[in-house]
Design a protein around this motif. Structure first.
Motif, PDB file in Angstrom:
ATOM      1  N   ASP A   3     -30.312  28.566  -8.698  1.00  0.00           N
ATOM      2  CA  ASP A   3     -30.341  27.440  -8.585  1.00  0.00           C
ATOM      3  C   ASP A   3     -30.857  25.784  -8.792  1.00  0.00           C
ATOM      4  OD1 ASP A   3     -29.249  27.788  -5.446  1.00  0.00           O
ATOM      5  OD2 ASP A   3     -31.415  28.968  -5.302  1.00  0.00           O
TER       6      ASP A   3
ATOM      7  N   VAL B  71     -33.226  22.816 -10.074  1.00  0.00           N
ATOM      8  CA  VAL B  71     -34.640  22.579 -10.123  1.00  0.00           C
ATOM      9  C   VAL B  71     -34.946  21.214  -9.802  1.00  0.00           C
ATOM     10  CG1 VAL B  71     -35.175  24.947 -10.915  1.00  0.00           C
ATOM     11  CG2 VAL B  71     -35.042  22.923 -12.411  1.00  0.00           C
TER      12      VAL B  71
ATOM     13  N   ARG C 272     -39.873  23.406  -2.322  1.00  0.00           N
ATOM     14  CA  ARG C 272     -39.370  23.659  -0.459  1.00  0.00           C
ATOM     15  C   ARG C 272     -39.982  24.356   0.384  1.00  0.00           C
ATOM     16  NH1 ARG C 272     -36.524  29.273  -3.553  1.00  0.00           N
ATOM     17  NH2 ARG C 272     -35.243  28.186  -5.225  1.00  0.00           N
TER      18      ARG C 272
ATOM     19  N   GLU D 214     -43.843  25.462  -4.936  1.00  0.00           N
ATOM     20  CA  GLU D 214     -43.090  24.297  -5.561  1.00  0.00           C
ATOM     21  C   GLU D 214     -42.985  25.329  -7.494  1.00  0.00           C
ATOM     22  OE1 GLU D 214     -46.876  22.502  -7.983  1.00  0.00           O
ATOM     23  OE2 GLU D 214     -47.545  24.246  -7.766  1.00  0.00           O
ATOM     24  N   PRO D 215     -41.660  25.194  -7.976  1.00  0.00           N
ATOM     25  CA  PRO D 215     -41.006  25.332  -8.613  1.00  0.00           C
ATOM     26  C   PRO D 215     -42.118  25.998  -9.517  1.00  0.00           C
ATOM     27  CG  PRO D 215     -39.794  23.718  -9.015  1.00  0.00           C
ATOM     28  CD  PRO D 215     -40.604  23.227  -7.995  1.00  0.00           C
TER      29      PRO D 215
ATOM     30  N   MET E 273     -42.581  27.520 -13.779  1.00  0.00           N
ATOM     31  CA  MET E 273     -41.712  27.679 -14.837  1.00  0.00           C
ATOM     32  C   MET E 273     -42.451  28.114 -15.880  1.00  0.00           C
ATOM     33  SD  MET E 273     -39.506  25.509 -14.207  1.00  0.00           S
ATOM     34  CE  MET E 273     -37.566  24.947 -15.208  1.00  0.00           C
TER      35      MET E 273
ATOM     36  N   LEU F   1     -43.972  22.840 -12.301  1.00  0.00           N
ATOM     37  CA  LEU F   1     -42.619  21.703 -13.907  1.00  0.00           C
ATOM     38  C   LEU F   1     -43.020  20.857 -12.411  1.00  0.00           C
ATOM     39  CD1 LEU F   1     -39.713  21.246 -14.790  1.00  0.00           C
ATOM     40  CD2 LEU F   1     -39.219  21.391 -12.118  1.00  0.00           C
TER      41      LEU F   1
ATOM     42  N   TYR G 139     -36.953  28.430 -15.238  1.00  0.00           N
ATOM     43  CA  TYR G 139     -37.385  28.603 -13.870  1.00  0.00           C
ATOM     44  C   TYR G 139     -37.671  30.018 -13.730  1.00  0.00           C
ATOM     45  CZ  TYR G 139     -37.355  29.307  -9.376  1.00  0.00           C
ATOM     46  OH  TYR G 139     -37.335  30.010  -7.860  1.00  0.00           O
ATOM     47  N   LYS G 140     -39.357  30.663 -13.030  1.00  0.00           N
ATOM     48  CA  LYS G 140     -39.332  31.620 -12.704  1.00  0.00           C
ATOM     49  C   LYS G 140     -39.687  32.064 -11.335  1.00  0.00           C
ATOM     50  CE  LYS G 140     -43.235  35.136 -13.789  1.00  0.00           C
ATOM     51  NZ  LYS G 140     -44.279  34.881 -14.299  1.00  0.00           N
ATOM     52  N   HIS G 141     -40.170  31.577 -10.740  1.00  0.00           N
ATOM     53  CA  HIS G 141     -40.204  31.316  -9.154  1.00  0.00           C
ATOM     54  C   HIS G 141     -40.906  30.397  -8.871  1.00  0.00           C
ATOM     55  CE1 HIS G 141     -43.789  33.558  -9.991  1.00  0.00           C
ATOM     56  NE2 HIS G 141     -44.263  32.877 -10.217  1.00  0.00           N
ATOM     57  N   HIS G 142     -40.798  30.153  -6.851  1.00  0.00           N
ATOM     58  CA  HIS G 142     -41.544  29.535  -5.985  1.00  0.00           C
ATOM     59  C   HIS G 142     -42.507  29.787  -6.051  1.00  0.00           C
ATOM     60  CE1 HIS G 142     -37.783  26.280  -6.716  1.00  0.00           C
ATOM     61  NE2 HIS G 142     -38.318  25.534  -5.561  1.00  0.00           N
TER      62      HIS G 142
END
Length: 800
Positions: free
Chosen positions: A503, A505, A580, A703-704, A706, A749, A773-776
């Motif tokens: 997805d 970012v 998100r 939030e994303p 990193m 991020l 990107y790792k996770h939200h």
């Protein structure tokens, strides 16, 4: 594992242990002699099976019959085997600036595909062959993956005979922003060269590439590049491959000299020294004499290679336990078996920029990586899926494909490009033969198309061909399709599984400078079609065009391409982070939607609850709709409308207007009206119910986050770590080696904008960083409050 083998060996030699009776068993005793120790493990397993019960044997027969049921109906002919044995499809993948394109340039030079070697940054106004875009040559990075083909005469180490191999190569980008290029290349390749820097070793993007190779089951050989650099330490890199990438690995070469004295390698498998001499290393000099100063070290490393192979290969493991020394051929065969079985990675060494060690590595590619017939490939029979009712995207591929020329055609379109002559579609043919002017079917759309032109690609050059056999990579002109479409000859309905698409970012608002021209939308449509990670949409409230992608560089490149290729200058807004929303607790809803405007009205009632949902490890989804309505209180024909309403409500949250994730919607009950109920009424009721429940479910903003890797000289360590701390970064790993250090941190991020300028300033321009990107993760409460207030200001007064 070695202990287990030792026990197995004890069991083989001590036959009296076998005297315990077993019901319904057929005994077959091995004589207790020295020769008994040499019985292969496969033979031993056969004897053990004979001693199993008749019930187990019957079960095995059933399993064998099941396997026979899925055997291919088009076996390989001798001509197919002859062609495929000397065919390789490989990718060159690595972290940024590890030397992928430089290595590919040398491969093309030594195989005679190009006449002169040119450097990556295009200092000689030419640039590397595989970097055909002007932007790539200016920035010195690969942006698009490029395909080529070449022939290599591999030399046998045993008798010196030569054998010509046909090699398809895809050179991939190293920057995480262009990760989709690596993703789709590895989706269609049979093997890969993982390039590592002899100084930096395993870096952040190396880990990403490793994950992608595992996802598609791609065997790899590792190539430790830049052996001429100060601080080169290949043994630390080999250890990192084992520990960080978690794959058994061992060097199959030892360097002769290091840093500026690097001049060749010792082949540990065939026990010989190999030197590069002549014009740009074109002449290979093979010597049976190992330099005396590294002889003992080479023996030690050869023993280490055998020990590593003993852990992953049965034959070498048995020889090792019996204290027998394997032959060169046995070692080579074990490396090939283990590499193709994804259990091992042989490590080669060299310096592409100094033209050293590339040809032995090419020989290793031919010797150790699989040909197209040695990799299991499965497809989904969409016709069979229709009868089961399981959607094709959720089906398990179970139809084996065979690279036989006479089999029905199955090919996967894995990459699209807008060329000078229309759409250029890159295709991997898995079985059957693709011919010019042939009629082919798109399985996804069901449309029949004709292949007007068929070409083989050499970077941005093309070679017209009349047909392409199975196991080959080619390109077609004038065929309208999407990335990931499967094509057949119409006799089957086989579909290949699609590639993984991450997805976006980050987003930017974009508008043309001056008056909008048709080129603006034409460019966006083209880029969106070519790149699945590049998204475009219109914000309904601000009426702005929003582009989304994998990073700042990703979007910056597309904006620059619009200016160069479409003569459209654009103005971009401030980068927006892909926030998100989600919920943290369960909330009930009981919502009635009523509207009466004269005539038939709208009536729908829904009740149930929403609750937090974890990501499903199998499907990767974190939103779900469940219908548990009993008694027909809601007619079944209205249930899909409720589901559509729920998914529509997820598109825009109430806190910041961002998509909502991590929610399960459970519909328990409801009511309808014989006249006023409709699909529209139930869709609107679901949207209203979700928004009402969301207010009670303690919604939060995600939030994303990193993974940021910073490499800088050691003297700037405190400044770099201080800079990451000021951006709320969490340091997860750091390593100091010689005169430079590496720091790995997890940073939101939203806090990374402008970091490149700060890093450049704090390290005198010597530091560099990469981001993935790792996770939200949930934002901090003050940040959430700030984001909510900012969003409220953008909402028109009438809607508040």
């Amino acid at each position: 594992m070695l202990l287990r083998r030792a026990l197995a060996r004890t069991c083989r030699t001590q036959v009296p242990w076998l005297s315990t009776p077993v019901a319904s068993a057929s005994w077959h005793v091995i004589p207790h002699t020295r020769n008994a120790n040499k019985v292969s493990r496969q033979q031993w397993q056969r004897q053990t099976v004979r001693m199993s019960s008749t019930a187990a044997v019957a079960k095995e027969d059933v399993a064998e019959e099941a396997v026979e049921d899925v055997k291919p109906t088009h076996p390989l002919t001798d001509a197919d085997r002859q062609r495929l044995t000397f065919q390789r499809n490989i990718g060159v993948s690595a972290h940024i600036d590890s030397g992928k394109t430089t290595l590919t340039e040398r491969i093309l030079f030594y195989t005679g595909k190009i006449r002169e070697i040119h450097e990556v940054r295009g200092r000689d106004s030419v640039g590397a062959k595989m970097d055909s875009m002007d932007l790539e040559r200016e920035k010195g990075i690969t942006i698009q993956s490029a395909a080529t083909f070449c022939d290599w005469e591999a030399t046998s180490a045993e008798d010196g005979s030569k054998q010509r191999y046909a090699i398809n190569i895809i050179d991939t980008p190293g920057h995480v922003d262009f990760t989709i290029e690596v993703e789709r290349a590895l989706r269609v390749l049979d093997g890969a060269i993982l390039v590592l820097c002899a100084v930096a070793g395993v870096q952040s993007q190396t880990t990403t590439v490793d994950r992608q190779m595992r996802r598609y089951g791609v065997p790899r050989v590792s190539f430790v590049n830049k052996m001429d650099r100060p601080g080169a330490n290949p043994w630390r890199i080999v250890q990192q491959i084992r520990s960080k990438l978690r794959i058994p690995a061992a060097a199959v070469q030892v360097p002769i000299g290091v840093e500026d004295q690097f001049r060749g390698v010792v082949d540990l498998v065939h026990w010989r020294a190999i030197y590069n001499e002549g014009h740009k290393g074109s002449d290979i000099v093979v010597s049976e004499e190992i330099p005396t100063d590294i002889l003992e070290f080479a023996k030690e490393k050869r023993q280490e290679l055998i020990e590593q192979l003993a852990e992953v290969d049965e034959e070498i493991g048995e020889l090792f336990l019996l204290d027998e020394v394997p032959t060169n051929r046995q070692i080579a065969d074990a490396i090939r078996r283990s590499t193709i079985g994804l259990k091992f990675s042989p490590v080669f060494m060299g310096s592409a920029i100094k033209n050293t060690g590339v040809q032995p590595m090419l020989d290793g590619v031919c010797e150790y990586l699989p040909n197209p017939s040695e990799k299991d490939v499965f497809a989904i029979d969409t016709k069979a899926q229709e009868s089961t009712g399981v959607p094709a995207q959720n089906a398990t591929p179970d139809v084996p494909l065979v690279p036989a020329a006479a089999a029905p055609l199955v090919g996967l379109a894995f990459k699209l490009e807008e060329g000078r002559f229309g759409q250029l579609t890159y295709m991997r043919v898995y079985q059957g033969t693709l011919k010019k002017a042939m009629q082919i079917w798109n399985v996804r759309t069901g449309k029949k198309v004709k292949v007007p032109r068929l070409v083989r690609m050499h970077s941005n050059e093309m070679e017209e061909v009349d047909s392409i056999g199975p196991g080959e990579i080619c390109a077609m002109f004038g065929v309208e399709c999407s990335s990931g479409d499967t094509f057949t000859d119409g006799t089957t309905q086989y579909s290949m599984t699609n590639m993984f698409v991450p997805d976006p970012v980050i987003s930017l608002s974009i508008k043309p400078k001056g008056q909008e021209t048709p080129n603006f939308s034409r460019a966006l449509n083209r880029f969106q079609k070519e790149d699945p990670t590049f998204k475009v949409h219109i914000d309904h409230e601000s009426k702005e065009t929003i582009i989304s992608g994998m990073g700042e560089l990703h979007l910056e490149i597309y904006v620059e391409r619009m200016r160069r290729e479409y003569n459209t200058d654009c103005i971009t807004g401030k980068p927006r982070v892909a926030f998100r929303e989600t919920i943290t607790r369960r909330a009930e809803f009981n919502f009635t939607h009523k509207k009466q405007t004269g005539g038939a009205g709208q009536y729908a009632k829904v009740s149930g609850f929403i609750e937090p949902m974890e990501v499903d490890p199998e499907t990767g989804k974190d939103v779900a709709f469940e219908n548990v309505v009993m008694g027909g209180n809601i007619p079944t024909n209205f249930i899909p409308a409720v589901e559509r309403g729920f998914y529509e409500a997820l598109e825009k949250g109430t806190l910041t207007g961002n998509p909502i994730s991590g929610v399960r919607f459970v519909l328990k009950d409801g009511a309808f009206h014989a006249v006023d109920s409709s699909e529209l009424a139930f869709r609107l009721a679901a949207i209203g119910a979700f928004r009402e429940a969301f207010k009670q479910a303690a919604g939060i903003i995600l939030e994303p986050v990193m993974t940021v890797e910073v490499v800088a000289p050691s003297e700037f360590q405190s400044q770099v770590i201080g800079g990451l701390n000021t951006r709320r970064g969490t340091i997860v790993d750091s390593e100091v080696r010689d005169d430079e250090f590496t720091a790995v941190a997890e940073v939101a991020l939203n806090d990374m904008f402008g970091y490149s300028n700060q890093l450049r300033g704090s390290t005198q321009g010597k530091g560099e960083f990469s981001m993935e990107y790792k996770h939200h993760m949930p934002v901090l409460p003050p940040v959430q409050k700030e984001l909510e207030e900012a969003y409220k200001k953008t909402i028109p007064q009438a809607k508040k």
